[in-house]
Design an enzyme around this catalytic site. Sequence first.
Site, short mmCIF file in Angstrom:
data_model
loop_
_atom_site.label_atom_id
_atom_site.label_comp_id
_atom_site.label_asym_id
_atom_site.label_seq_id
_atom_site.Cartn_x
_atom_site.Cartn_y
_atom_site.Cartn_z
N CYS A 115 0.71 -1.31 0.41
CA CYS A 115 -0.08 0.06 0.14
C CYS A 115 1.18 1.39 0.06
CB CYS A 115 -1.14 0.09 1.19
SG CYS A 115 -1.78 -1.62 1.58
N HIS A 271 -2.47 6.03 5.13
CA HIS A 271 -3.03 5.35 4.29
C HIS A 271 -3.98 5.10 4.95
CE1 HIS A 271 -3.62 1.69 1.97
NE2 HIS A 271 -3.32 1.38 3.27
N ASN A 302 -10.43 -0.05 1.99
CA ASN A 302 -8.44 0.14 1.71
C ASN A 302 -8.32 0.49 0.64
OD1 ASN A 302 -5.99 -0.22 1.44
ND2 ASN A 302 -5.91 -1.69 2.99
N1 COA Z 1 -18.03 -9.69 10.50
C1 COA Z 1 -17.66 -10.38 11.79
N2 COA Z 1 -17.15 -10.69 12.47
C2 COA Z 1 -16.22 -10.49 12.07
C3 COA Z 1 -15.56 -10.29 10.61
C4 COA Z 1 -17.16 -9.26 9.90
N3 COA Z 1 -16.53 -9.38 8.30
N4 COA Z 1 -14.25 -10.03 10.48
C5 COA Z 1 -13.36 -10.54 12.11
N5 COA Z 1 -14.67 -11.25 12.69
C6 COA Z 1 -14.75 -12.23 14.27
C7 COA Z 1 -13.14 -12.67 13.83
O1 COA Z 1 -13.68 -13.94 13.21
C8 COA Z 1 -13.78 -12.78 15.08
O2 COA Z 1 -14.81 -13.46 16.06
P1 COA Z 1 -14.05 -14.70 17.58
O3 COA Z 1 -13.22 -13.46 18.48
O4 COA Z 1 -15.14 -15.28 17.55
O5 COA Z 1 -12.85 -15.41 16.99
C9 COA Z 1 -14.13 -11.34 16.36
O6 COA Z 1 -14.61 -10.43 14.71
C10 COA Z 1 -12.49 -10.47 16.42
O7 COA Z 1 -11.77 -10.48 15.07
P2 COA Z 1 -9.78 -9.73 14.65
O8 COA Z 1 -9.54 -10.25 13.71
O9 COA Z 1 -9.35 -9.83 16.70
O10 COA Z 1 -10.92 -8.71 14.85
P3 COA Z 1 -10.25 -7.26 14.70
O11 COA Z 1 -10.62 -6.23 16.20
O12 COA Z 1 -8.88 -7.52 14.75
O13 COA Z 1 -10.47 -6.80 13.03
C11 COA Z 1 -9.69 -5.67 11.30
C12 COA Z 1 -9.78 -6.96 12.48
C13 COA Z 1 -9.00 -6.69 9.89
C14 COA Z 1 -10.59 -5.20 10.90
C15 COA Z 1 -8.18 -5.43 11.63
O14 COA Z 1 -7.12 -6.37 12.58
C16 COA Z 1 -7.70 -4.85 11.44
O15 COA Z 1 -8.09 -3.74 10.42
N6 COA Z 1 -6.08 -5.14 10.55
C17 COA Z 1 -5.13 -4.11 10.14
C18 COA Z 1 -5.78 -4.97 8.55
C19 COA Z 1 -4.77 -4.15 7.41
O16 COA Z 1 -4.93 -2.41 7.28
N7 COA Z 1 -4.19 -3.94 6.01
C20 COA Z 1 -3.77 -3.99 5.38
C21 COA Z 1 -2.72 -2.95 6.10
S1 COA Z 1 -2.38 -1.88 4.47
#
Ligand code: COA
Length: 345
Positions: A115, A271, A302
């Site tokens: 990114c 970003h 994103n």
């Molecule tokens: N809808 C509902 N529930 C979801 C979900 C969705 N779209 N995606 C994940 N979950 C659930 C998971 O399964 C988990 O459930 P569990 O506790 O029963 O296992 C729970 O939500 C928490 O998941 P987690 O992965 O810990 O959530 P989070 O708060 O970290 O959010 C992201 C997930 C991906 C949104 C977050 O980690 C993120 O934005 N990371 C950076 C990603 C990024 O920017 N990448 C590109 C970099 S350039």
Amino acid sequence: MPERIKIGYLGVGRYLPSNVLTNAHLEKMVDTSDEWIVQRTGIRTRRIMSPGESVVSMATAAARAALEHAGIEASRISCIRAGVNTHLRFPSLAALVQEELGIPAISASDISAGCSGFIFSVEEIYNRMFTDWILTGQTSYGLAIGVDGLSLVADYSDRSTCVLFGDGAGAAVVGPVESGEILATYTRSEGRYADLLYLDEILSVPLEDTEAMRFKLHNGIPYPFLRMAGPKVFVVAVRSMISDIKAVIDRYNQLSDSPLNVSDIEYVIPHQANLRIVTAVGEGLNLTPDQVYSDGIVNYGNTSAASIPIAYVEQWARRPGALEADVAFGAGFASGAILRRAPNR
Ligand code: COA
């Protein structure tokens, strides 16, 4: 220190597909909810390419818009760098855009830096222009592009990734300016994090195992899926973007006899990865929410290498002369920042 030439943006442009993917649409595709997506990411809508649109068509449209905004003929461009992760073939996207714009032989190539590809592209053009100016006394114009079609590689059966991504393109004409000077750039990569954010390799499974060989087609071309350990990426993204802003200030101070502090920065375009990441970066830099751009993540998701130049179009000349910084983070983990003055027009 002798007076140095000012290099910055003469104009900016973008392209966003008209097809809107809402959280309500995603609720029908995977086990998710509007409430979860808004709370955990801030995203409400994204733009997704339709058949017939491509990363090349989006990049070309953004480049044309930037040239028109700058009032520069395409024939005056001497160099194109395109940050892109979803043009998985050759010739390069930059060369195809060059041809679309009718530009004869110039230096045109792509940069794969997750990114952060747009930041890396601007840095290359900026350094090249300084070198040309020092060696020949001549100035020229460059075109920096950030484009991605992450819908091409998003796995719409994986709720933890597919809700995040959108498609789009942005571009900036870089050249000699009277206002809006780029003051410093900084980039870095940390390959040790390669397994936290990557694209599957379509051919990493035996050719006869078509079940395991998962990919999807767009305009008849196969694309592998993106894989990400979201929570781990989150932590490093926040830490890196804060430290890259400090690093670009340090870099400027090495080159200047009137040093700046992080607290001098008036506005940051991070970003647009996740609203919580954007907010945490602002807090880490002691900025108020209105000093940090966040509309992009809410409206377009994103868009990877495109998110910063897409934001430029909305933010152009909003704060004439202000000290601003752009900072990105992505696969590789490649990250970087640009320190600049906002243009006056
Ligand atoms: N809808 C509902 N529930 C979801 C979900 C969705 N779209 N995606 C994940 N979950 C659930 C998971 O399964 C988990 O459930 P569990 O506790 O029963 O296992 C729970 O939500 C928490 O998941 P987690 O992965 O810990 O959530 P989070 O708060 O970290 O959010 C992201 C997930 C991906 C949104 C977050 O980690 C993120 O934005 N990371 C950076 C990603 C990024 O920017 N990448 C590109 C970099 S350039």
